[in-house]
Every structure is written in C-alpha cells, then in structure tokens.
Design an enzyme around this catalytic site. Structure first.
Site, PDB file in Angstrom:
ATOM      1  N   MET A   1       0.855  -1.165   0.000  1.00 24.00           N
ATOM      2  CA  MET A   1       0.000   0.000   0.000  1.00 24.00           C
ATOM      3  C   MET A   1       0.890   1.212   0.000  1.00 24.00           C
ATOM      4  O   MET A   1       1.135   1.785   1.041  1.00 24.00           O
ATOM      5  CB  MET A   1      -0.869  -0.091   1.244  1.00 24.00           C
ATOM      6  N   PRO A   2       1.432   1.581  -1.121  1.00 23.54           N
ATOM      7  CA  PRO A   2       2.236   2.792  -1.148  1.00 23.54           C
ATOM      8  C   PRO A   2       1.377   4.051  -1.079  1.00 23.54           C
ATOM      9  O   PRO A   2       0.260   4.088  -1.594  1.00 23.54           O
ATOM     10  CB  PRO A   2       2.947   2.734  -2.492  1.00 23.54           C
TER      11      PRO A   2
END
Length: 137
Positions: free
Chosen positions: A1-2
């Site tokens: 989950m950047p």
C-alpha cells in the site's frame, strides 16, 4: 500500500496525471502492487507562489523539469527491487510526461504495519486491527 506524493515545477493537470500514472505503473511492474492500490498526492508548483529547489548534487544536472517523488510503503523490498523501481519510474516519466530521467528524484520511506490506517480509524495491517482481516501489500 504505497502512499505517493509527486511535486513538479510548472506542471499542469495533464503532466501531473502522466507522472502519477508513471509512478503507479512502475510500482505495479516492479513490486507488484494491485491495480486499485492508488493513493497519490499530485502537486504542481508555479515557481512564484510555491517552488521547488534543486542542485547538481552527485553530478546530476537538474533543471526546471525537476520532479520529486516521495513513496511511503511497508518495509520488505530488496535493494534490487528498489533499483528496478527507480529505473522504471524514470523510464515511464520520460515516456508518459516527457520528463528527462535526470530530473526524476525519488525517495522511498519504509515503515511497519502499525503505521497505517486506511480508513474508519482502523489499523488494517495489524492482526487485531479489525476490518476484513485482509493483509494488503
């Protein structure tokens, strides 16, 4: 989950969109994030009300085409994956937005599962965080 923040000097909406797509595609290709894992802040600076500063540090000549890409993500990527990510971001920023690779400045900040809440005030990455129990990338 950047979580991605892109700052670009003299960038209109179309250029910011192209840069955002370049970074997202590079993240998908090199570290395998899901297609719908898209969390970005795209900021254009006009050079008057807001600006970006840069130099020729380490012999890289930068100019007003500078783009700063700050990526925050959970730890666990290898140095080779990061090298591939940097290279691919520079390639796609050039292909999609015409940004010269020398003007693509990327930083990666890693953190742990407790450092994220993806909504509802819940720490989804923690075992006791509630939510669906899914452990996204």
């Amino acid at each position: 989950m950047p979580f991605v923040r892109i700052d670009a000097l003299s960038a209109d909406g179309a250029r910011l969109d192209a840069l955002g797509r370049a970074v997202h595609d590079a993240l998908r290709e090199t570290i395998g994030i899901p297609p719908d894992d898209l969390f970005q802040v795209l900021v254009g600076h006009d050079g008057v009300g807001s600006t970006l500063r840069y130099g020729d540090y380490l012999g890289v000549h930068r100019d007003d085409g500078i783009v700063y890409v700050a990526i925050t993500l959970r730890s666990g990527r290898t140095p080779d994956q990061k090298r591939a990510l940097y290279r691919r971001i520079a390639e796609l920023a050039h292909a999609y937005a015409g940004t010269e690779p020398r003007n693509v400045f990327v930083t990666v900040t890693e953190n742990g599962p407790a450092d994220w809440s993806l909504g509802h005030g819940v720490a989804q990455y923690l075992d006791d965080g509630g939510g669906s129990g899914a452990r996204p990338k």
